[in-house]
Scaffold this motif. Structure first.
Motif, PDB file in Angstrom:
ATOM      1  N   ASP A   1     -79.805 108.723 -35.726  1.00  0.00           N
ATOM      2  CA  ASP A   1     -80.460 108.426 -34.451  1.00  0.00           C
ATOM      3  C   ASP A   1     -80.824 109.710 -33.705  1.00  0.00           C
ATOM      4  OD1 ASP A   1     -80.147 105.731 -34.957  1.00  0.00           O
ATOM      5  OD2 ASP A   1     -78.234 105.599 -33.868  1.00  0.00           O
ATOM      6  N   LEU A   2     -79.917 110.671 -33.757  1.00  0.00           N
ATOM      7  CA  LEU A   2     -80.142 111.923 -33.026  1.00  0.00           C
ATOM      8  C   LEU A   2     -81.317 112.703 -33.613  1.00  0.00           C
ATOM      9  CD1 LEU A   2     -78.727 113.462 -30.663  1.00  0.00           C
ATOM     10  CD2 LEU A   2     -77.727 114.925 -32.411  1.00  0.00           C
ATOM     11  N   LEU A   3     -81.422 112.747 -34.933  1.00  0.00           N
ATOM     12  CA  LEU A   3     -82.520 113.479 -35.585  1.00  0.00           C
ATOM     13  C   LEU A   3     -83.874 112.917 -35.157  1.00  0.00           C
ATOM     14  CD1 LEU A   3     -81.100 113.889 -39.210  1.00  0.00           C
ATOM     15  CD2 LEU A   3     -81.380 115.691 -37.492  1.00  0.00           C
ATOM     16  N   VAL A   4     -83.941 111.599 -35.025  1.00  0.00           N
ATOM     17  CA  VAL A   4     -85.202 110.980 -34.601  1.00  0.00           C
ATOM     18  C   VAL A   4     -85.450 111.217 -33.118  1.00  0.00           C
ATOM     19  CG1 VAL A   4     -86.462 108.807 -34.385  1.00  0.00           C
ATOM     20  CG2 VAL A   4     -85.055 109.239 -36.404  1.00  0.00           C
ATOM     21  N   GLU A   5     -84.430 111.036 -32.303  1.00  0.00           N
ATOM     22  CA  GLU A   5     -84.571 111.230 -30.851  1.00  0.00           C
ATOM     23  C   GLU A   5     -84.992 112.651 -30.509  1.00  0.00           C
ATOM     24  OE1 GLU A   5     -82.042 110.573 -26.695  1.00  0.00           O
ATOM     25  OE2 GLU A   5     -81.037 110.350 -28.634  1.00  0.00           O
ATOM     26  N   ALA A   6     -84.448 113.619 -31.275  1.00  0.00           N
ATOM     27  CA  ALA A   6     -84.763 115.026 -31.006  1.00  0.00           C
ATOM     28  C   ALA A   6     -86.083 115.466 -31.636  1.00  0.00           C
ATOM     29  CB  ALA A   6     -83.630 115.909 -31.522  1.00  0.00           C
ATOM     30  N   GLY A   7     -86.696 114.585 -32.434  1.00  0.00           N
ATOM     31  CA  GLY A   7     -87.966 114.946 -33.065  1.00  0.00           C
ATOM     32  C   GLY A   7     -87.797 115.855 -34.264  1.00  0.00           C
ATOM     33  N   ILE A   8     -86.576 115.941 -34.804  1.00  0.00           N
ATOM     34  CA  ILE A   8     -86.331 116.800 -35.960  1.00  0.00           C
ATOM     35  C   ILE A   8     -86.807 116.109 -37.234  1.00  0.00           C
ATOM     36  CG2 ILE A   8     -84.531 117.939 -37.322  1.00  0.00           C
ATOM     37  CD1 ILE A   8     -82.931 118.198 -34.673  1.00  0.00           C
ATOM     38  N   SER A   9     -86.563 114.815 -37.337  1.00  0.00           N
ATOM     39  CA  SER A   9     -87.095 113.985 -38.430  1.00  0.00           C
ATOM     40  C   SER A   9     -88.031 112.947 -37.820  1.00  0.00           C
ATOM     41  CB  SER A   9     -85.961 113.284 -39.182  1.00  0.00           C
ATOM     42  OG  SER A   9     -85.088 114.226 -39.789  1.00  0.00           O
ATOM     43  N   PRO A  10     -89.138 112.639 -38.497  1.00  0.00           N
ATOM     44  CA  PRO A  10     -90.158 111.778 -37.882  1.00  0.00           C
ATOM     45  C   PRO A  10     -89.795 110.292 -37.821  1.00  0.00           C
ATOM     46  CG  PRO A  10     -90.817 112.397 -40.109  1.00  0.00           C
ATOM     47  CD  PRO A  10     -89.579 113.187 -39.798  1.00  0.00           C
TER      48      PRO A  10
ATOM     49  N   LYS B   1     -86.480 107.098 -38.919  1.00  0.00           N
ATOM     50  CA  LYS B   1     -85.103 106.865 -39.371  1.00  0.00           C
ATOM     51  C   LYS B   1     -85.018 106.909 -40.892  1.00  0.00           C
ATOM     52  CE  LYS B   1     -82.965 104.399 -35.540  1.00  0.00           C
ATOM     53  NZ  LYS B   1     -82.108 103.252 -35.160  1.00  0.00           N
ATOM     54  N   ARG B   2     -86.032 106.393 -41.558  1.00  0.00           N
ATOM     55  CA  ARG B   2     -86.024 106.444 -43.019  1.00  0.00           C
ATOM     56  C   ARG B   2     -85.999 107.878 -43.519  1.00  0.00           C
ATOM     57  NH1 ARG B   2     -89.401 107.356 -46.955  1.00  0.00           N
ATOM     58  NH2 ARG B   2     -91.170 107.604 -45.555  1.00  0.00           N
ATOM     59  N   GLN B   3     -86.859 108.726 -42.915  1.00  0.00           N
ATOM     60  CA  GLN B   3     -86.895 110.137 -43.321  1.00  0.00           C
ATOM     61  C   GLN B   3     -85.597 110.838 -42.936  1.00  0.00           C
ATOM     62  OE1 GLN B   3     -89.503 111.801 -45.099  1.00  0.00           O
ATOM     63  NE2 GLN B   3     -87.724 113.159 -45.309  1.00  0.00           N
ATOM     64  N   ALA B   4     -85.045 110.482 -41.766  1.00  0.00           N
ATOM     65  CA  ALA B   4     -83.783 111.096 -41.331  1.00  0.00           C
ATOM     66  C   ALA B   4     -82.663 110.782 -42.311  1.00  0.00           C
ATOM     67  CB  ALA B   4     -83.420 110.614 -39.926  1.00  0.00           C
ATOM     68  N   ARG B   5     -82.595 109.517 -42.785  1.00  0.00           N
ATOM     69  CA  ARG B   5     -81.562 109.168 -43.761  1.00  0.00           C
ATOM     70  C   ARG B   5     -81.740 109.944 -45.059  1.00  0.00           C
ATOM     71  NH1 ARG B   5     -82.029 103.940 -41.231  1.00  0.00           N
ATOM     72  NH2 ARG B   5     -83.798 103.405 -42.579  1.00  0.00           N
ATOM     73  N   GLU B   6     -82.985 110.080 -45.498  1.00  0.00           N
ATOM     74  CA  GLU B   6     -83.253 110.865 -46.716  1.00  0.00           C
ATOM     75  C   GLU B   6     -82.843 112.328 -46.521  1.00  0.00           C
ATOM     76  OE1 GLU B   6     -87.145 110.670 -48.345  1.00  0.00           O
ATOM     77  OE2 GLU B   6     -87.207 108.477 -48.375  1.00  0.00           O
ATOM     78  N   ASP B   7     -83.190 112.889 -45.347  1.00  0.00           N
ATOM     79  CA  ASP B   7     -82.843 114.287 -45.068  1.00  0.00           C
ATOM     80  C   ASP B   7     -81.336 114.502 -45.130  1.00  0.00           C
ATOM     81  OD1 ASP B   7     -85.499 114.944 -44.701  1.00  0.00           O
ATOM     82  OD2 ASP B   7     -85.445 114.693 -42.514  1.00  0.00           O
ATOM     83  N   VAL B   8     -80.570 113.556 -44.559  1.00  0.00           N
ATOM     84  CA  VAL B   8     -79.113 113.703 -44.540  1.00  0.00           C
ATOM     85  C   VAL B   8     -78.537 113.564 -45.947  1.00  0.00           C
ATOM     86  CG1 VAL B   8     -76.947 112.714 -43.706  1.00  0.00           C
ATOM     87  CG2 VAL B   8     -78.884 112.962 -42.144  1.00  0.00           C
TER      88      VAL B   8
END
Length: 421
Positions: free
Chosen positions: A358-367, A369-376
């Motif tokens: 959630d934080l990665l998306v809120e901060a604009g680091i990952s575009p 939630k799907r991409q954020a999960r992949e990044d992690v």
């Protein structure tokens, strides 16, 4: 010795204008002299654009001559119109005094004050501040005609838009400085940037009219430093590069120099460092044959950071640089991280525990939630140098440095700072 010094200045590209080159060479051959350069305390720090004439003055000191460093406690209250298209905002006496003291400290980093020809520091308010308006007009105002002053570029360029009598009189006030130093310190030469030519020649005119004997005073100007592409030197996205470590950290200072373009680095080594000609020529070869190693840029950054901030600050800047290159952020303190990542993308979030995705998306680091999960899960995310691979990781106080911020990295080079409030 005179030929050696002046020829070296020419090789380094430091001589723009001279009032009398032959007379200057003769004077330097005959004796050791005193010469001066002035800085107006319009801010509480000099920036790197100010120091070229000062470093040139230091070269004279290395050849046995005595530098006089004039901090303009009086002229700083007036405002130099040179190179400006509008009036300066006048500062209070208290602010000028604070600026003077701050600049004195920076001068002490550049010059040797303890040698036999140790640098002397003077403040022109000591002789101008006590001068009455009648003394000014009778003793000096009569020496320079209005026509003479109107011909100065610094004045002529401002006539259409308007110039106050205060700034109009600046060139005469600076001329009083040269005359005072000539009389009381046997000062024979003034050094300044190319925009100071009119002020320097006004000083020579006042000296000539004030003395019956043949005067031996000279002026030298230094060319304006520019980048190879013609843009202004000494600016970054964050503004000027200051000598004050609180305004520009030693790490930022080091990075400014190490990021110098190949087309500029040898020119800057000549202008700013005291490296010998043979050393600079070897570095020039390295730029031509192995530019990817950036040996010349490293030498420039080391020399300048050591000169302005000292050996300890240089070592810290190099350590931060190495840690960032290797990705080993754990080796850095929170203050070093804050300095190193001052200019990366930044966002402010509330101090509340939050899931990493959630934080990665809120901060604009990952575009997304799907991409954020992949990044992690792919190991592409790290917090303060620690890789995070757990999708259930909660970002809380343990991840915050000084309970204020955290550095996130996505991939190899994309850094973000989250500031918590």
């Amino acid at each position: 010795m005179a030929n050696e010094l002046l020829d070296d200045l020419k090789w380094r590209g430091l001589l723009y204008q001279q009032t009398d080159e032959e007379g200057m060479r003769k004077l330097l051959d005959e004796q050791k002299i005193s010469l001066y350069c002035g800085v107006d305390p319009t801010a509480d720090s000099m920036h790197i654009g100010h120091i070229v004439p000062l470093l040139t003055l230091r070269r004279f000191q290395q050849h046995g001559h005595q530098p006089i460093l004039l901090v303009g406690g009086a002229t700083g209250m007036i405002g130099d119109p040179s190179g400006r298209n509008e009036e300066r905002q006048l500062q209070t006496v208290e602010q000028i005094d604070r600026n003077v003291e701050a600049i004195k400290v920076q001068m002490q980093q550049i010059f040797d004050f303890n040698a036999e020809n140790g640098a002397q520091m003077v403040n022109n308010r000591d002789w101008i501040g006590s001068m009455s308006i009648i003394e000014f007009l009778r003793d000096f105002g009569k020496l320079i005609s209005v026509n003479y002053m109107l011909a100065k570029d610094s004045v002529a360029s401002r006539l259409e838009g308007g110039i106050s009598f205060t700034e109009f009189s600046y060139t005469l006030i600076q001329a009083i400085d040269f005359n005072h130093l000539y009389d009381n310190y046997n000062c024979r030469v003034q050094i300044g940037g190319s925009d100071q030519w009119g002020n320097i020649t006004s000083g020579l005119e006042v000296i000539r009219k004030n003395h019956e004997e043949e005067t031996k005073a000279f002026g030298i100007t230094i060319p304006l430093v520019t980048k190879a592409d013609g843009t202004k030197f000494g600016k970054t996205a964050g503004g000027s590069v200051w000598l004050d470590a609180k305004k520009t950290s030693p790490y930022e200072f080091y990075q400014f120099w190490i990021n110098t373009a190949d087309a500029d680095v040898i020119k800057y080594l000549k202008i700013f460092t005291f490296l010998e000609r043979e050393t600079i020529e070897k570095l020039e070869q390295s730029v031509e044959t192995e530019a990817h190693l950036r040996t010349a840029q490293k030498a420039l950054a080391e020399e300048m950071t050591r000169l302005i901030h000292g050996e300890g600050a240089l070592e810290d800047a190099q350590r931060i640089t190495k840690a960032l290159f290797s990705g080993d952020l754990k080796a850095l303190s929170s203050e070093e991280m804050k300095a190193a990542f001052k200019d990366v993308p930044s966002v402010e979030l509330a101090k509340e525990p939050a899931n990493i995705v959630d934080l990665l998306v809120e901060a604009g680091i990952s575009p997304s939630k799907r991409q954020a999960r992949e990044d992690v899960t792919n190991g592409a995310i790290s917090i303060n140098g620690e890789k995070v691979t757990d999708l259930e990781h909660i970002v809380d106080i343990a991840d915050r440095l000084d309970d204020e911020f955290a550095i996130f990295r996505r991939g190899k080079k994309k850094y973000h700072m989250i500031q918590f409030n």
